[in-house]
Design a protein around this motif. Structure first.
Motif, PDB file in Angstrom:
ATOM      1  N   ARG A   1       0.850  -1.194   0.000  1.00  0.00           N
ATOM      2  CA  ARG A   1       0.000   0.000   0.000  1.00  0.00           C
ATOM      3  C   ARG A   1       0.880   1.237   0.000  1.00  0.00           C
ATOM      4  O   ARG A   1       1.914   1.278   0.659  1.00  0.00           O
ATOM      5  N   ILE A   2       0.443   2.238  -0.720  1.00  0.00           N
ATOM      6  CA  ILE A   2       1.189   3.497  -0.819  1.00  0.00           C
ATOM      7  C   ILE A   2       0.281   4.625  -0.349  1.00  0.00           C
ATOM      8  O   ILE A   2      -0.880   4.707  -0.742  1.00  0.00           O
ATOM      9  N   ARG A   3       0.828   5.483   0.509  1.00  0.00           N
ATOM     10  CA  ARG A   3       0.099   6.651   0.995  1.00  0.00           C
ATOM     11  C   ARG A   3       0.919   7.893   0.716  1.00  0.00           C
ATOM     12  O   ARG A   3       2.139   7.882   0.833  1.00  0.00           O
ATOM     13  N   GLU A   4       0.234   8.949   0.345  1.00  0.00           N
ATOM     14  CA  GLU A   4       0.881  10.238   0.166  1.00  0.00           C
ATOM     15  C   GLU A   4       0.536  11.095   1.376  1.00  0.00           C
ATOM     16  O   GLU A   4      -0.629  11.424   1.606  1.00  0.00           O
ATOM     17  N   LEU A   5       1.554  11.447   2.152  1.00  0.00           N
ATOM     18  CA  LEU A   5       1.371  12.165   3.409  1.00  0.00           C
ATOM     19  C   LEU A   5       2.111  13.496   3.362  1.00  0.00           C
ATOM     20  O   LEU A   5       3.042  13.668   2.575  1.00  0.00           O
ATOM     21  N   GLN A   6       1.698  14.414   4.229  1.00  0.00           N
ATOM     22  CA  GLN A   6       2.415  15.677   4.335  1.00  0.00           C
ATOM     23  C   GLN A   6       3.778  15.430   4.957  1.00  0.00           C
ATOM     24  O   GLN A   6       3.918  14.612   5.857  1.00  0.00           O
ATOM     25  N   ASP A   7       4.768  16.134   4.466  1.00  0.00           N
ATOM     26  CA  ASP A   7       6.132  15.970   4.947  1.00  0.00           C
ATOM     27  C   ASP A   7       6.327  16.812   6.204  1.00  0.00           C
ATOM     28  O   ASP A   7       6.733  17.962   6.148  1.00  0.00           O
ATOM     29  N   THR A   8       6.030  16.215   7.357  1.00  0.00           N
ATOM     30  CA  THR A   8       6.169  16.887   8.640  1.00  0.00           C
ATOM     31  C   THR A   8       7.159  16.120   9.509  1.00  0.00           C
ATOM     32  O   THR A   8       7.445  14.948   9.249  1.00  0.00           O
ATOM     33  N   PRO A   9       7.673  16.744  10.552  1.00  0.00           N
ATOM     34  CA  PRO A   9       8.589  16.031  11.452  1.00  0.00           C
ATOM     35  C   PRO A   9       7.933  14.815  12.125  1.00  0.00           C
ATOM     36  O   PRO A   9       8.607  13.815  12.385  1.00  0.00           O
ATOM     37  N   ALA A  10       6.639  14.881  12.390  1.00  0.00           N
ATOM     38  CA  ALA A  10       5.943  13.752  13.015  1.00  0.00           C
ATOM     39  C   ALA A  10       5.918  12.550  12.078  1.00  0.00           C
ATOM     40  O   ALA A  10       6.173  11.411  12.497  1.00  0.00           O
ATOM     41  N   VAL A  11       5.630  12.778  10.813  1.00  0.00           N
ATOM     42  CA  VAL A  11       5.608  11.693   9.829  1.00  0.00           C
ATOM     43  C   VAL A  11       7.012  11.145   9.634  1.00  0.00           C
ATOM     44  O   VAL A  11       7.211   9.929   9.558  1.00  0.00           O
ATOM     45  N   ARG A  12       7.998  12.016   9.574  1.00  0.00           N
ATOM     46  CA  ARG A  12       9.383  11.567   9.431  1.00  0.00           C
ATOM     47  C   ARG A  12       9.803  10.700  10.620  1.00  0.00           C
ATOM     48  O   ARG A  12      10.515   9.713  10.472  1.00  0.00           O
ATOM     49  N   GLY A  13       9.357  11.070  11.822  1.00  0.00           N
ATOM     50  CA  GLY A  13       9.677  10.281  13.009  1.00  0.00           C
ATOM     51  C   GLY A  13       9.066   8.895  12.957  1.00  0.00           C
ATOM     52  O   GLY A  13       9.704   7.907  13.340  1.00  0.00           O
ATOM     53  N   LEU A  14       7.824   8.799  12.486  1.00  0.00           N
ATOM     54  CA  LEU A  14       7.189   7.493  12.349  1.00  0.00           C
ATOM     55  C   LEU A  14       7.905   6.637  11.306  1.00  0.00           C
ATOM     56  O   LEU A  14       8.056   5.428  11.485  1.00  0.00           O
ATOM     57  N   ILE A  15       8.351   7.260  10.237  1.00  0.00           N
ATOM     58  CA  ILE A  15       9.059   6.518   9.192  1.00  0.00           C
ATOM     59  C   ILE A  15      10.373   5.968   9.737  1.00  0.00           C
ATOM     60  O   ILE A  15      10.734   4.827   9.459  1.00  0.00           O
ATOM     61  N   THR A  16      11.079   6.743  10.544  1.00  0.00           N
ATOM     62  CA  THR A  16      12.338   6.244  11.097  1.00  0.00           C
ATOM     63  C   THR A  16      12.109   5.113  12.092  1.00  0.00           C
ATOM     64  O   THR A  16      12.917   4.197  12.181  1.00  0.00           O
ATOM     65  N   ARG A  17      11.006   5.136  12.816  1.00  0.00           N
ATOM     66  CA  ARG A  17      10.694   4.043  13.743  1.00  0.00           C
ATOM     67  C   ARG A  17      10.268   2.779  13.007  1.00  0.00           C
ATOM     68  O   ARG A  17      10.381   1.686  13.544  1.00  0.00           O
ATOM     69  N   LEU A  18       9.762   2.935  11.793  1.00  0.00           N
ATOM     70  CA  LEU A  18       9.292   1.790  11.006  1.00  0.00           C
ATOM     71  C   LEU A  18      10.147   1.575   9.765  1.00  0.00           C
ATOM     72  O   LEU A  18       9.667   1.046   8.772  1.00  0.00           O
ATOM     73  N   GLN A  19      11.413   1.937   9.823  1.00  0.00           N
ATOM     74  CA  GLN A  19      12.250   1.869   8.618  1.00  0.00           C
ATOM     75  C   GLN A  19      12.442   0.451   8.121  1.00  0.00           C
ATOM     76  O   GLN A  19      12.794   0.244   6.957  1.00  0.00           O
ATOM     77  N   HIS A  20      12.189  -0.566   8.938  1.00  0.00           N
ATOM     78  CA  HIS A  20      12.289  -1.953   8.496  1.00  0.00           C
ATOM     79  C   HIS A  20      11.000  -2.449   7.851  1.00  0.00           C
ATOM     80  O   HIS A  20      10.974  -3.536   7.275  1.00  0.00           O
ATOM     81  N   MET A  21       9.938  -1.648   7.920  1.00  0.00           N
ATOM     82  CA  MET A  21       8.646  -2.054   7.391  1.00  0.00           C
ATOM     83  C   MET A  21       8.132  -1.156   6.265  1.00  0.00           C
ATOM     84  O   MET A  21       7.232  -1.553   5.543  1.00  0.00           O
ATOM     85  N   VAL A  22       8.669   0.059   6.145  1.00  0.00           N
ATOM     86  CA  VAL A  22       8.209   0.980   5.115  1.00  0.00           C
ATOM     87  C   VAL A  22       9.393   1.536   4.343  1.00  0.00           C
ATOM     88  O   VAL A  22      10.541   1.484   4.805  1.00  0.00           O
ATOM     89  N   SER A  23       9.103   2.050   3.155  1.00  0.00           N
ATOM     90  CA  SER A  23      10.131   2.728   2.359  1.00  0.00           C
ATOM     91  C   SER A  23       9.527   3.980   1.765  1.00  0.00           C
ATOM     92  O   SER A  23       8.322   4.057   1.535  1.00  0.00           O
ATOM     93  N   VAL A  24      10.376   4.966   1.506  1.00  0.00           N
ATOM     94  CA  VAL A  24       9.942   6.211   0.898  1.00  0.00           C
ATOM     95  C   VAL A  24      10.073   6.065  -0.609  1.00  0.00           C
ATOM     96  O   VAL A  24      11.155   5.801  -1.125  1.00  0.00           O
ATOM     97  N   VAL A  25       8.955   6.213  -1.306  1.00  0.00           N
ATOM     98  CA  VAL A  25       8.929   6.035  -2.752  1.00  0.00           C
ATOM     99  C   VAL A  25       9.462   7.289  -3.434  1.00  0.00           C
ATOM    100  O   VAL A  25      10.312   7.216  -4.309  1.00  0.00           O
ATOM    101  N   GLU A  26       8.971   8.447  -3.046  1.00  0.00           N
ATOM    102  CA  GLU A  26       9.425   9.712  -3.641  1.00  0.00           C
ATOM    103  C   GLU A  26       9.649  10.726  -2.553  1.00  0.00           C
ATOM    104  O   GLU A  26       8.974  10.819  -1.612  1.00  0.00           O
TER     105      GLU A  26
END
Length: 65
Positions: free
Chosen positions: A40-65
């Protein structure tokens, strides 16, 4: 001074791993990103909160663009 992002800046996040047999907190983080199933792909606003969640889940998610 930190670089300020554009008001409409977005980021695409793709789930690449299953939440099965993961910590409950990690499952909640995926839900907060709007994900839950593989590929699944989601387009989210680029905020520090979203970036923090991505770093906590870096083994489960990837940044497409």
């Amino acid at each position: 001074m930190a670089d300020k992002k554009k008001i409409g800046a977005t980021i695409k996040v793709k789930q690449i791993a299953s939440p099965i047999r993961r910590n409950k907190v990690q499952q909640l983080y995926l839900k907060s990103l709007g994900l839950g199933k593989i590929n699944r792909i989601r387009e989210l606003q680029d905020t520090p909160a979203v970036r923090g969640l991505i770093t906590r889940l870096q083994h489960m998610v990837s940044v497409v663009e």
